[in-house]
Structures are given as structure tokens and as C-alpha cells.
Design a protein around this motif. Structure first.
Motif, PDB file in Angstrom:
ATOM      1  N   GLU A 175       0.827  -1.203   0.000  1.00 49.74           N
ATOM      2  CA  GLU A 175       0.000   0.000   0.000  1.00 49.74           C
ATOM      3  C   GLU A 175       0.865   1.258   0.000  1.00 49.74           C
ATOM      4  O   GLU A 175       0.547   2.250  -0.646  1.00 49.74           O
ATOM      5  CB  GLU A 175      -0.955   0.011   1.211  1.00 49.74           C
ATOM      6  CG  GLU A 175      -2.164  -0.904   1.050  1.00 49.74           C
ATOM      7  CD  GLU A 175      -2.939  -0.683  -0.249  1.00 49.74           C
ATOM      8  OE1 GLU A 175      -3.244   0.472  -0.586  1.00 49.74           O
ATOM      9  OE2 GLU A 175      -3.237  -1.690  -0.948  1.00 49.74           O
ATOM     10  N   ARG A 216       0.813   4.208  -2.826  1.00 54.66           N
ATOM     11  CA  ARG A 216       0.539   5.606  -2.531  1.00 54.66           C
ATOM     12  C   ARG A 216       1.628   6.487  -3.163  1.00 54.66           C
ATOM     13  O   ARG A 216       1.356   7.498  -3.789  1.00 54.66           O
ATOM     14  CB  ARG A 216       0.450   5.830  -1.016  1.00 54.66           C
ATOM     15  CG  ARG A 216      -0.276   7.124  -0.660  1.00 54.66           C
ATOM     16  CD  ARG A 216      -0.493   7.278   0.844  1.00 54.66           C
ATOM     17  NE  ARG A 216      -0.813   6.018   1.487  1.00 54.66           N
ATOM     18  CZ  ARG A 216      -0.056   5.425   2.408  1.00 54.66           C
ATOM     19  NH1 ARG A 216       1.094   5.971   2.805  1.00 54.66           N
ATOM     20  NH2 ARG A 216      -0.413   4.274   2.951  1.00 54.66           N
ATOM     21  N   ARG A 229       1.127   6.650  -6.883  1.00 54.81           N
ATOM     22  CA  ARG A 229      -0.034   7.467  -7.234  1.00 54.81           C
ATOM     23  C   ARG A 229       0.278   8.949  -7.077  1.00 54.81           C
ATOM     24  O   ARG A 229      -0.113   9.773  -7.896  1.00 54.81           O
ATOM     25  CB  ARG A 229      -1.238   7.089  -6.344  1.00 54.81           C
ATOM     26  CG  ARG A 229      -1.983   5.881  -6.874  1.00 54.81           C
ATOM     27  CD  ARG A 229      -3.354   5.706  -6.191  1.00 54.81           C
ATOM     28  NE  ARG A 229      -3.689   4.293  -6.135  1.00 54.81           N
ATOM     29  CZ  ARG A 229      -3.742   3.571  -5.029  1.00 54.81           C
ATOM     30  NH1 ARG A 229      -3.522   4.138  -3.833  1.00 54.81           N
ATOM     31  NH2 ARG A 229      -4.041   2.291  -5.075  1.00 54.81           N
ATOM     32  N   GLU A 230       1.007   9.281  -6.002  1.00 59.21           N
ATOM     33  CA  GLU A 230       1.344  10.684  -5.778  1.00 59.21           C
ATOM     34  C   GLU A 230       2.290  11.199  -6.863  1.00 59.21           C
ATOM     35  O   GLU A 230       2.122  12.319  -7.363  1.00 59.21           O
ATOM     36  CB  GLU A 230       1.976  10.870  -4.385  1.00 59.21           C
ATOM     37  CG  GLU A 230       0.917  10.877  -3.285  1.00 59.21           C
ATOM     38  CD  GLU A 230       1.506  10.804  -1.881  1.00 59.21           C
ATOM     39  OE1 GLU A 230       0.729  10.597  -0.934  1.00 59.21           O
ATOM     40  OE2 GLU A 230       2.746  10.947  -1.741  1.00 59.21           O
TER      41      GLU A 230
END
Lengths: 332, 332
Positions: free
Chosen positions: B30, B34, B37-38
Motif C-alpha cells: 500500500e 501511494r 499514485r502521488e
């Protein structure tokens, strides 16, 4: 799996000629095209759209952005748009702004759509800005935004409304109400401004207690009409933002046992098929929604295939008034 | 143009990890997801669906095959199907059998669709055979074909029709007419057989002069009802293949000045929103069309993503009778 190489071999032409023939390139002779098509049919060869998209650098899919797919207005937009796009070799993909798959711009870019038709634009939409930034071709359908110029298909309400107001005066209505559209849409704004001006020219002023605004849906027409009818001195006529709103108004009248048009007159806008139903017979303002939907598809395809065109084109559809059974003499 | 290489560099991970993170692969932590994605958001990177389709070996687009997009029945199928597919990361592409872009199977294969929902199957359709031959996953919607087993969502008319016939008997109807659906559809056939049997159990025989068959559209309901009404001794009740046909029947009654239900009763099937309109109040047979449309989408996605499932699954939706205002005591 049959490839274009196999088709080329059977047709006795080069592999690039197969691609060109199958996408109907004018540089390939009709005789060669026929030869290639027959070879492709004999082998059961289907050109691969993914491969074609990669070689063209773009897909043959375009999106239609709508808010509410259940609104029957869109039924009569989707069908002709779909057919016109199919004729041009494009597929129609539906996109809803409330889609769980994320923001519309990301969706369009991520899925490699070649362009979109926007049917949900509000006057302050940021979607056109974002599409413009990403270089995604788009066409405004019906509604436009102030800040970003782009190709558009729109309706001119004035001729239809002029004839409507003439009939309103002839039928003796003075206590007139309205359920206008959403205040943040160009269609809502323009229709309200034009109607108020035309009524005022005839000395008819809309009392604020007889005016409502709402989205262009059944519930707005139904709820607003119940409110207007439940007043001590209700209007004798309710002018609705569109036919869907007017159907909501007719349902409210039926609900209250109010007879149309002897107790209450109702008018719509769009002339959807339901307006012409024998059991409805809605007086309304008509324009060619079918042609307008096809024109939006054509403008988008031309924008995609010929990005050199600089100026934004606007195709305006005229309106006319269709008097049926829901506008009658003013109730006394 | 920002590429996955740029995202990988910014996030400090390998390029394959970027792809895996963005398609939510459970093997990626996860925290890494993240981070990726950022980085993607910061760079304005959108993963390319065409590239993804190539790497997955399939696209995330599925088709819905319909005959007539203007039939309002489909409006209430398309919306929930679209939403369910969007939730699963798929796009809905509309395909009409009359599409100028050629035969449906070629279209599906050429455009790399991952599967289709068939809403237009006739009992002798060859489309399911062809799709099966090409290995294209599909789901029957509402109608099925005899010869090719596949996943399906269907309606069981019996519970609703049983309650309907009870009401017909209670209201004293004996001269009963029907506008059945198309004879080459499973829905048309099943509804006709079940209804005739249930009526016969109550001693009611449909006289052939009071029976018509037609497509499931407004014109069939309108035209057939005019014929039935213009007979010397018309039926006191017309049972319609679906709500759209029943609306056509109500329009015919309005056209002839026949009052519903005092002169003529009318019943539909589907319970579309228009059936509940205050100005319509159509007595009809209901089932959960919304859930059925979503279920078709789920079955198709599951068939695409897990092709190992052998047996054809059939999800059957029960019906109930909704008595409103169009079925009343038999006219004398």
C-alpha cells in the motif's frame, strides 16, 4: 489468427496496401480495395482496432458526457449520435460525471478517447478548460461555457417562443407561472431571459411567487408545480424549461385532480416523442434534435480528423411552436 | 508527454512496479502504491488504456447489443449497466444490429471488445454461435437463444401473471384481448404460453380475432389496439407484451375517445417509470430491471476475468403484479 500478411498474400498486394485499402484510403484504386476486401472476407480477417489505434496514434472512440442517463432527453440524443458516429467508423462511449471511475478528463485521457461531446456543461464548468489543456477535441452540445470557445450545436429559442407568447396572449393568460431550468446553464439562462422579455413586450410580468428554477428533470416539474398549484391564486399557465419538466407538471396536475387545459395550461420545450402521444398532446417548442445530435457527431469527427481548423464553429438550430392540447383558454 | 518511466524515476521504483501499482496489483504494498499514485498525480501522468489493453491482452471495453436505442426500455438498462461496469473499471460501448459499421461479430472482434451483453437475441439468432466460435464472452439479457448455452439474466413472468389473472377474474373480464411480443423471442413465447395457460385455468379463452403479435414497441401497441377497438365487439381488456406496447395501446384508446378503464382496461409488463406517472397509472407486472441490468454486467465481467468457470449461469428475477388505474371492472 489471420493477419494482414495473410490477406496481402492472398490478394497479391503489399501489407501496407491491405491497411490502406481496409481504411478506405482514396489513394488505393477501387479494384484493389475490392480485391483486398474479398481476400479479408475469405480468410475471416478483421482489422484490429487496438493495432489501428496505435498506428494512427489515436483511437476511433469518442465519449458523450451526460449527467443522468435515465433522463429521456438523452435517449433521443444517443441514438442519432451513435448512428452518425458508426457511419464515420467511430464508437460512442458513455461517460457520466458521477462515474465512479474518476474525473472525466483523466478518464478520457487514460482510455485514449479521441474526443468528447459535452452535454452537461454549466456556465462555470472547469471540464472544458481541462480538456483544452490536454488538447482533447470536444464539442458543446446544447449548453456552452463562457470561458472556453469550442465547436457547438445550440438551439435558438426565440422564433418558437415568439409564436408561443402570441398564443398565450390570444388565449387570455395573464397570471403566468414558469418552471425554468438550472440557473447555471446557458440553456436555462437564455430561455429565461428571452421568455421574460417576450412576455414583458406583451405586458405580462411573471410574479416571483409563480416562478421556480430547477434541474431539467421530472422531479423539478412535479415538485414545483405542486407548490404553484397549492397557492391561494395559482397561475393559469405554467411554462416549463423542457418537455421532461412539463411531464412532471402534468403529473402534478393529475395528482391534484386539476384538469389540463381547462383548469391549467402547460407548455414544454424540445418536442420529444412523448409530447406527441395521443394521451399527452403537449403544446411545446420544437427543433430538430435528431439533426442536432448528428451535427455534433460530425463536428467532433471533423475536429479530430482535421485539427488544423482554427475558429470555433457554432451550428444554431431554429425553433417553432407546436400547439397541441395542453395550452387552452385561461381558466377564469 | 509524461511516461511511466518519469513516474518510476520520481517515485524511486522500477517501471514495472509503476504499472503494477497503478492497476492495484495486490503484490505491491500500500505504501508503494501511494508513492506511485502521488508521483503520477504530480506529473499529470495517466496510464494509457491502449497500452494497458495490449499488455493485458484484452481491453476494458464491453458492448451492449440492442436493436432500437430509442426504445425507452433500454434507457433503464443502459444506465445501471453503465454504472456497474464503471465500478468494475470497464466502459460500455453501444452496438446496434442495424449499425452501418458491419456485422456485430466482426465489429466486436475488430474493436477488441472483451465481451458483450446481448439484448436482442431471437430464438434462432446466429450471433451467439459466431461469438462462441470466436471465443468472445457474452451474457444473454432478458432473451435467450435455444442453441447456445451462456450466462443469462431472465425474468420469471409466472408469479406476476398469476396475480394479474386473479385480478382479471375478480373484475369480471371474459372478452380478453392481447398484444403479445415478437414470436421469435424467448420472452414473447414464454409470456404468451404462461398467460394463455393461466387464463385457461380460469376458463378464459383468447379468441384469435382479439390476439395480435408485434415487436415490443409503441407502434405495435398503437396499431394493434386500433384494430382490436375497431371490431364490432371489442375486448374489454387488452394485455400487452410490455409497458411500451401498453403506452401505444393507451394512445390508441385516447385517439378513439375510449376511456380507460371504464370502456377498456389495459395492462403492461416491466413497470418502467412511465407506468407510475400520475397521468398514466398503468397496471403492470414488475421486476427489478435495475438489479437485472447490474447483474448482467457483473456476470459478464466475471466471465471475462475468470474464463475458467465452465457451466452457464442463469439468474432469474421474480415478478409481482402492480395494480394501478388502467385495469378496472369489465365494461358491460
Amino acid at each position: 489468427m489471420v493477419t494482414s500478411r495473410d490477406v496481402a498474400r492472398l490478394a497479391g498486394v503489399s501489407q501496407p496496401t491491405v491497411s490502406r485499402a481496409l481504411r478506405d484510403d482514396p489513394k488505393v484504386s477501387e479494384a484493389t480495395k475490392r480485391q483486398v476486401r474479398e481476400a479479408a472476407a475469405a480468410l475471416g480477417y478483421a482489422p484490429n482496432a487496438i493495432g489501428r489505434a496505435l498506428s494512427l496514434g489515436r483511437s476511433t472512440r469518442v465519449g458523450l458526457v451526460v449527467t443522468d442517463l435515465r433522463n429521456q432527453f438523452y435517449t433521443y440524443v444517443i441514438a442519432p449520435m451513435h448512428h452518425e458516429l458508426a457511419r464515420a467508423g467511430y464508437e460512442l462511449v458513455l461517460i457520466t460525471e458521477t462515474s465512479e471511475s474518476g474525473p472525466v478528463t483523466e478518464h478520457v485521457v487514460a482510455n485514449g478517447l479521441s474526443g468528447v461531446v459535452l452535454a452537461t456543461t454549466t456556465t462555470d464548468s472547469i471540464l472544458p478548460v481541462r480538456l483544452g489543456d490536454r488538447g482533447v477535441p470536444f464539442v458543446y452540445f446544447n449548453r456552452t461555457a463562457r470561458n472556453v470557445p469550442a465547436d457547438s450545436v445550440v438551439v435558438d429559442p426565440e422564433p418558437g417562443m415568439t409564436a408561443l407568447v402570441k398564443d398565450i396572449v390570444a388565449q387570455g393568460h395573464t397570471r403566468v407561472g414558469a418552471v425554468f431550468g438550472a440557473e447555471d446553464t446557458s440553456t436555462g439562462q437564455v430561455r429565461e431571459v428571452v421568455l421574460r422579455r417576450l412576455l414583458l413586450d406583451q405586458g405580462i410580468v411573471l410574479a416571483e411567487r409563480n416562478v421556480r428554477h430547477g434541474p431539467f428533470d421530472l422531479e423539478a416539474g412535479y415538485g414545483s408545480t405542486l407548490q404553484l398549484l397549492d397557492q391561494p391564486e395559482p397561475p393559469t399557465l405554467i411554462i416549463c424549461a423542457n418537455d421532461v419538466v412539463a411531464i412532471g407538471a402534468l403529473n402534478a396536475a393529475a395528482e391534484r385532480g386539476v384538469t389540463v387545459p381547462s383548469d391549467l395550461s402547460v407548455v414544454g420545450f424540445d418536442d420529444l416523442p412523448i409530447a406527441g402521444f395521443a394521451m399527452v398532446q403537449l403544446s411545446t417548442i420544437a427543433y430538430d434534435l435528431d439533426a442536432m445530435s448528428r451535427e455534433a457527431a460530425r463536428l467532433l469527427v471533423s475536429r479530430i480528423e482535421d485539427p488544423g481548423v482554427e475558429e470555433a464553429r457554432s451550428v444554431v438550430f431554429p425553433t417553432s411552436y407546436v400547439g397541441r392540447s395542453t395550452l387552452g383558454p385561461a381558466a377564469s
